[in-house]
Design an enzyme around this catalytic site. Structure first.
Site, short mmCIF file in Angstrom:
data_model
loop_
_atom_site.label_atom_id
_atom_site.label_comp_id
_atom_site.label_asym_id
_atom_site.label_seq_id
_atom_site.Cartn_x
_atom_site.Cartn_y
_atom_site.Cartn_z
N ALA A 104 -39.20 92.13 86.51
CA ALA A 104 -39.97 92.18 87.75
C ALA A 104 -39.78 90.92 88.59
O ALA A 104 -40.51 90.67 89.53
CB ALA A 104 -41.46 92.38 87.43
N GLY A 105 -38.79 90.09 88.23
CA GLY A 105 -38.52 88.90 89.01
C GLY A 105 -39.47 87.75 88.72
O GLY A 105 -39.51 86.78 89.47
N LEU A 106 -40.24 87.86 87.64
CA LEU A 106 -41.19 86.79 87.32
C LEU A 106 -40.71 85.92 86.15
O LEU A 106 -41.48 85.16 85.58
CB LEU A 106 -42.58 87.36 87.02
CG LEU A 106 -43.32 87.93 88.23
CD1 LEU A 106 -44.70 88.44 87.83
CD2 LEU A 106 -43.47 86.90 89.34
N GLY A 107 -39.45 86.08 85.80
CA GLY A 107 -38.87 85.16 84.80
C GLY A 107 -39.27 85.46 83.37
O GLY A 107 -39.26 84.55 82.54
N SER A 108 -39.59 86.72 83.05
CA SER A 108 -40.08 86.99 81.70
C SER A 108 -39.02 86.69 80.64
O SER A 108 -39.34 86.11 79.59
CB SER A 108 -40.56 88.44 81.58
OG SER A 108 -39.47 89.30 81.47
N ALA A 110 -36.56 84.50 80.70
CA ALA A 110 -36.40 83.05 80.53
C ALA A 110 -37.60 82.47 79.79
O ALA A 110 -37.45 81.60 78.93
CB ALA A 110 -36.23 82.38 81.89
N ALA A 111 -38.80 82.95 80.11
CA ALA A 111 -40.00 82.40 79.47
C ALA A 111 -40.02 82.73 77.98
O ALA A 111 -40.39 81.89 77.15
CB ALA A 111 -41.26 82.94 80.16
N ASP A 152 -34.03 80.22 86.75
CA ASP A 152 -35.15 80.74 85.96
C ASP A 152 -35.43 79.84 84.75
O ASP A 152 -36.56 79.39 84.54
CB ASP A 152 -34.87 82.17 85.47
CG ASP A 152 -35.15 83.20 86.54
OD1 ASP A 152 -35.21 82.81 87.73
OD2 ASP A 152 -35.32 84.39 86.20
O1 PMV Z 1 -34.59 86.76 87.47
P1 PMV Z 1 -34.98 87.07 88.86
O2 PMV Z 1 -35.09 88.52 89.14
O3 PMV Z 1 -36.10 86.23 89.33
O4 PMV Z 1 -33.76 86.65 89.81
C1 PMV Z 1 -33.16 85.42 89.71
C2 PMV Z 1 -32.71 84.96 91.03
C3 PMV Z 1 -31.33 85.37 91.49
O5 PMV Z 1 -31.00 84.43 92.49
C4 PMV Z 1 -31.35 86.76 92.08
C5 PMV Z 1 -30.30 85.33 90.38
C6 PMV Z 1 -30.00 83.94 89.86
O6 PMV Z 1 -29.34 83.85 88.82
O7 PMV Z 1 -30.36 82.94 90.50
#
Ligand code: PMV
Length: 316
Positions: A104-108, A110-111, A152
């Site tokens: 969902a773009g909230l970095g799950s 990576a976290a 992230d």
């Molecule tokens: O992981 P997300 O969905 O927050 O996207 C990361 C941001 C992007 O710029 C789209 C990809 C990246 O590697 O920086």
């Protein structure tokens, strides 16, 4: 060995997503309201080398030895073993939970990696410095899409607002005045890899057009950095709108995101944009004490699956 717990926050990209993959700067901030947690505990009744992972949020209950070698958690665990020069692990249980919505773009992703890497290294008696935690989490990020910028894993590891340029020394950002965001979730899961891959194909066909958009984004990011560092967050609304227009031209927005963005602006947000990979996932709106409640209500009425209210502030 006592059980060890580590947590890591979610994140939002405030400005510069996608352009950051092409060497432009981006700004991101942690979201403390949602977190991933890893707990590592000794399992004295099992034989050495047997690490069992229990991650109910993603339906994973498996021994490390049974995971595919390209599984994100296998990469994270092997990364820690290689870092510490270990061939075997003591028998242990790893439990991973997270309140960060997935894809969902909230970095799950990576976290989860950061929490797992930190907890396991500490459990093994060798807590790792942030720089190494972030580097190991970056190896896992590569799995989600081939060309991650690294933003992230960086913001999630350092747990403070960052000004990020791929491959350059990290710069933390200190907002002179705090500012508030409403984060609205479309509820549509959208793997970052798809949007990143589609944009790459467009860029390959017509590099001049997309490089020009990325340059526009870079200017927006510089102006946003100034506004944040000089304590004038009221300038950020117009910059968010301008960044959103660029993201629409990159083809990474979506009707659902745009419905939430329009409803937030109409309800009094100073500006709004998608955040992260796009196509679905989350959007952010700049709010203040007078607009927060109306914006949160408008987001829910227009289909947001959940709204998180957060404040971007100086790290302590
Ligand atoms: O992981 P997300 O969905 O927050 O996207 C990361 C941001 C992007 O710029 C789209 C990809 C990246 O590697 O920086």
């Amino acid at each position: 060995m006592p059980a060890i717990t580590a947590t890591a926050p979610g994140k939002v990209i405030l400005f510069g997503e996608h352009a950051v993959v092409y060497g432009r700067p981006a700004i991101a901030a942690p979201v403390q309201q949602v977190r991933a947690r890893a707990v590592v505990a000794a399992a004295p009744l099992r034989s050495a080398g047997e690490l069992f992972i229990d991650a109910p949020d993603i339906g994973l209950h498996s021994f490390f030895s049974e995971l595919a070698s390209v599984h994100p958690m296998a990469i994270a665990i092997r990364g820690v073993m290689d870092e510490l020069g270990l061939e075997r692990l003591p028998a242990c249980d790893v439990r991973i939970t997270s309140t960060i919505p997935l894809a969902a773009g909230l970095g799950s992703g990576a976290a989860i990696s950061v929490a797992l890497i930190r907890a396991l290294a500490q459990f093994l008696g060798h807590p790792l410095p942030d720089e190494r935690v972030s580097a190991l989490a970056f190896e896992v990020e590569k799995l989600y899409h081939g060309t991650p910028s690294g933003i992230d894993n960086t913001v999630v590891t350092y747990n403070c607002p960052v000004y990020f340029v791929k491959g350059q020394v990290l710069e933390t950002l200190q907002p002179l005045a705090p500012f508030d965001l409403a984060i609205g979730d479309t509820g549509i899961k959208s793997p970052t890899a798809l949007a990143v891959g589609d944009l790459r194909r467009l860029w390959q066909v017509d590099p001049a057009t997309y490089e020009a958009i990325f340059d526009e984004v870079a200017e927006i990011v510089q102006a946003a950095r100034q506004a944040i560092e000089s304590g004038r967050p009221e300038h950020l609304g117009a910059l968010m709108d301008a960044n959103q227009a660029c993201l629409e031209r990159m083809g990474v927005s979506s009707p659902d995101l745009e419905r939430l963005i329009a409803s937030a602006r109409l309800a009094g947000a100073a500006g709004a944009k998608l955040s992260g990979g796009g196509r679905g996932g989350n959007m952010i709106a700049l709010v203040d004490a007078t607009s927060t409640q109306a914006v949160a209500k408008a987001l829910v009425e227009n289909g947001a699956q959940r709204v998180i209210l957060t404040t971007v502030r100086k790290s302590v």
